[in-house]
Design an enzyme around this catalytic site. Structure first.
Site, PDB file in Angstrom:
ATOM      1  CE  LYS A  54      -4.326  -1.527   0.287  1.00 44.76           C
ATOM      2  NZ  LYS A  54      -5.264  -1.260  -0.825  1.00 44.76           N
TER       3      LYS A  54
ATOM      4  CD  GLU B  43     -10.062   4.694   0.323  1.00 46.04           C
ATOM      5  OE1 GLU B  43      -9.812   5.905   0.157  1.00 46.04           O
ATOM      6  OE2 GLU B  43      -9.378   3.790  -0.196  1.00 46.04           O
TER       7      GLU B  43
ATOM      8  CB  SER C 121      -0.043  -8.096  -1.459  1.00 46.98           C
ATOM      9  OG  SER C 121      -0.961  -8.978  -0.843  1.00 46.98           O
TER      10      SER C 121
END
Lengths: 255, 393
Positions: free
Chosen positions: B89, B111, B377
């Protein structure tokens, strides 16, 4: 002639009052009663809100009315059933205001055809901006003589306002301030400057102001330099508190 | 066939910018400037430097020997779990905070669902000394208390989203409403390859560092840039977009997208958007999304909070529709088992999102010589409670 166009031309000096309400709220079968009451009370135009699960341009009041309507079973199909025969008792211009996804699921062409059959005159679809409208959908809406109403805001550039003006056939929906629906702060100098600035642009489309209009004072301010104003959240609030019984009383105080 | 975005912001039939006029100036400003800003030399320099010194890139491409042996094929893991903050991220939030600075914005909103993107955003805001407000569903705030605490420690304000179903999609709605209310000074850092154009493309470009590195690393290890397959889990799809990016138009590389089946695709408790979704509009983008017949957006379910988004990025919707991508869905149960297995075989505790991608090897067979790259990930620290409960550890 399209009823919206006709209404806009009728009496040049008259300030128009338009009311928004969420279809199927407060009770699922209230839609027709509300429309009749609004006409009876002298409202010039009505926006019928098509409830949506994710209304991202709306504040809490309209969000909650949408949630409640959906919870009690409101659907696009049901709205069209309720509107069947509405033109026998209501002849003021009617618009549907709704987000694009439910319309897309219903089928854009089928939706437009049903609008036409029910006597709907125009559409406000906040998340279908000019570019996407012209890219894919314009011809369908025009085929059924539905006026597409576009929004402008205090941040909209002059160049874009002109673009929107030339693409508009009805009026331009002038969002009063940078906010979601239901703002209650009243209008300050910033809004007045904005109303003045846009009204002096010499646009072909009349301006009707929405967002933040709740009473006589805000109505007068909003319409001082424009053709009319739209009340949404304040009317929904009234319905929440009073049901459909006291609609004339609410409207008596506006104009 | 071109699988990248076109000049109108579409991937095939999907994408576009279905936004209210109130958002137009901000989105248009971003659209007209993002490519030029990203190509500027000083932007690239700062971005690359931070990825290296702050995030810890390049992340390793690790040959998982015991895992490979078990499944009779060659599996490489792209170790995004080793990034600062524990997942891919941060590649995007670093890029977007630099973008926001160049656009002259002084306030950031975001968000978050599970809290990973919220933490990655709060992190870069702390790094740059910029005000940060994170919207998070009221229900998720209760479920993900440690990440809420992390964001607060990093100086962010966490605002509960109390509308609708009070989860990720509602947090996204609230962030969009905030942006409508604050059009001048605020930049919205979306956490995935979703939202109106140019977000899906911009986020994919920031995440594309993943496949850029894989190309180089694979060249060193295998003597070729292209694997036979790239595999990633897909919620909104940002880690997948990063891994696929440089392979999208190389049809010799198979693309595999793994969605969360939840309790099973047909149980009504699932997040398998490609199987259950229809074309629609969510958060400004035309894509596949889970909805009722009437077009009301429904609430997805997965044990992994990072995969329970009712839509999917338009890039992935197009990969699905064109058949360029192979879409597989994996249940909670199988994902959890695959997560635990990776711990035992390789000494790596994966995020439950990532574990979905690892689970496909049970059923999807590969040739012995196939080179399969899986995007690892995120790491599983955030999921310890779920692992503990699930396996009675």
């Amino acid at each position: 002639m399209n009823r919206i166009k006709q209404k806009l031309q009728e009496d040049p000096s008259k300030k128009l009052l338009s009311i928004y309400f969420t279809a199927g709220y407060p009770e699922p079968e209230d839609t027709v009663t509300i429309l009749q009451e609004l006409q009876e009370s002298g409202v010039d135009m009505v926006e019928i809100g098509l409830p949506f699960s994710d209304p991202l341009a709306d504040g809490p009041v309209i969000q909650r009315s949408s949630e409640a309507a959906l919870k009690s079973g409101m659907t696009t199909k049901k709205l069209f059933q309720q509107l069947e025969g509405i033109r026998k008792s209501v002849d003021i211009p009617l618009l549907i205001m709704g987000y694009f996804n439910p319309i897309l699921q219903f089928g854009v062409e089928r939706f437009c055809r049903q609008c036409r059959e029910s006597g709907i005159d125009g559409l406000i679809i906040p998340d279908l901006p000019l570019e996407e409208y012209e890219l894919q959908y314009k011809e369908i809406f025009q085929k059924y003589d539905l006026l597409m109403i576009f929004l402008i805001t205090p941040q909209t550039s002059e160049e874009r306002i002109k673009e929107i003006d030339s693409a508009s056939e009805g009026f331009i929906y002038m969002v009063s301030s940078a906010s979601v629906t239901g703002g209650t702060g009243g209008f300050g100098d910033e809004q007045k400057d904005y109303f003045t600035r846009v009204s002096k642009m010499g646009l072909k489309s009349p301006l009707i102001v929405g967002f933040g209009i709740k009473d006589n004072k805000t109505f007068e301010q909003a319409t001082a330099q424009t053709k009319g104003a739209i009340i949404g959240s304040a009317f929904i609030k009234h319905l929440t508190e009073n049901g459909t019984g006291k609609i004339p009383q609410f409207l008596k105080n506006i104009r | 066939m071109i699988y990248q975005v076109n000049e109108k912001g579409y991937y095939g039939d999907f994408g576009g910018a279905f936004i209210p006029e109130m958002l137009y100036p901000n989105v248009e400003e971003l659209r007209s400037r993002y490519l030029q800003i990203m190509q500027e030399e000083d932007f690239q320099k700062e971005f690359r430097q931070l990825l290296k010194d702050y995030v810890g890139r390049p992340t390793p491409l690790y040959y998982a020997e015991r895992f490979s042996k078990k499944y009779g094929t060659k599996v490489y893991l792209k170790r995004e779990d080793l990034c600062h903050t524990g997942a891919h991220k941060v590649n995007n939030t670093i890029g977007q905070i630099l973008m926001a600075k160049r656009l002259g914005k002084s306030r950031i909103i975001a968000e978050t669902g599970a809290g990973q993107h919220g933490v990655a955003t709060a992190t870069v805001c702390a790094l740059m000394g910029i005000e940060c407000v994170v919207y998070m569903g009221e229900i998720d705030i209760k479920r993900q208390a440690p990440n809420v605490a992390r964001m607060k420690m990093l100086g962010a304000t966490v605002v509960p989203a109390t509308s609708g179903s009070r989860t990720l999609k509602d947090a996204t709605n609230e962030a969009i409403r905030d942006w409508i209310n604050n059009p001048m000074n605020t930049h919205y850092i979306i956490g995935s390859v979703v939202g109106p154009h140019p977000y899906p493309d911009m986020v994919a470009r920031f995440q594309s560092v993943v496949s850029e590195e894989v190309q180089k690393q694979l060249q060193e290890k295998e003597g070729r840039e292209n694997p036979d397959y790239v595999v990633a889990c897909v919620g909104g799809g940002s880690n997948a977009a990063g891994l696929y990016y440089h392979y999208l138009d190389k049809e010799e590389v198979g693309i595999i997208a793994v969605e969360a089946a939840g309790e099973g695709v047909l149980t009504g408790k699932s997040a398998a958007t490609s199987a259950l979704g229809r074309e629609g509009i969510i958060h400004g983008s035309k894509t596949l999304l889970m909805q009722t017949e009437d077009g009301q957006i429904t609430e997805p379910y997965s044990i992994s909070a990072g995969l329970d988004y009712p839509g999917v990025g338009p890039m992935h919707a197009n990969l699905f529709r064109t058949g360029r991508g192979e879409f597989i869905s994996v249940t909670d149960e199988d994902a959890m088992a695959a997560g635990l297995q990776l711990c035992k075989l390789e000494g790596i505790i994966p995020a439950i999102e990532t574990a979905h991608a690892l689970a496909i090897f049970e059923t999807r067979k590969f040739e012995k010589d196939d080179v399969v790259v899986v995007n690892l990930s995120g790491r599983g620290d955030k999921d310890l409670n779920t692992y503990i409960e699930h396996f009675n550890l």
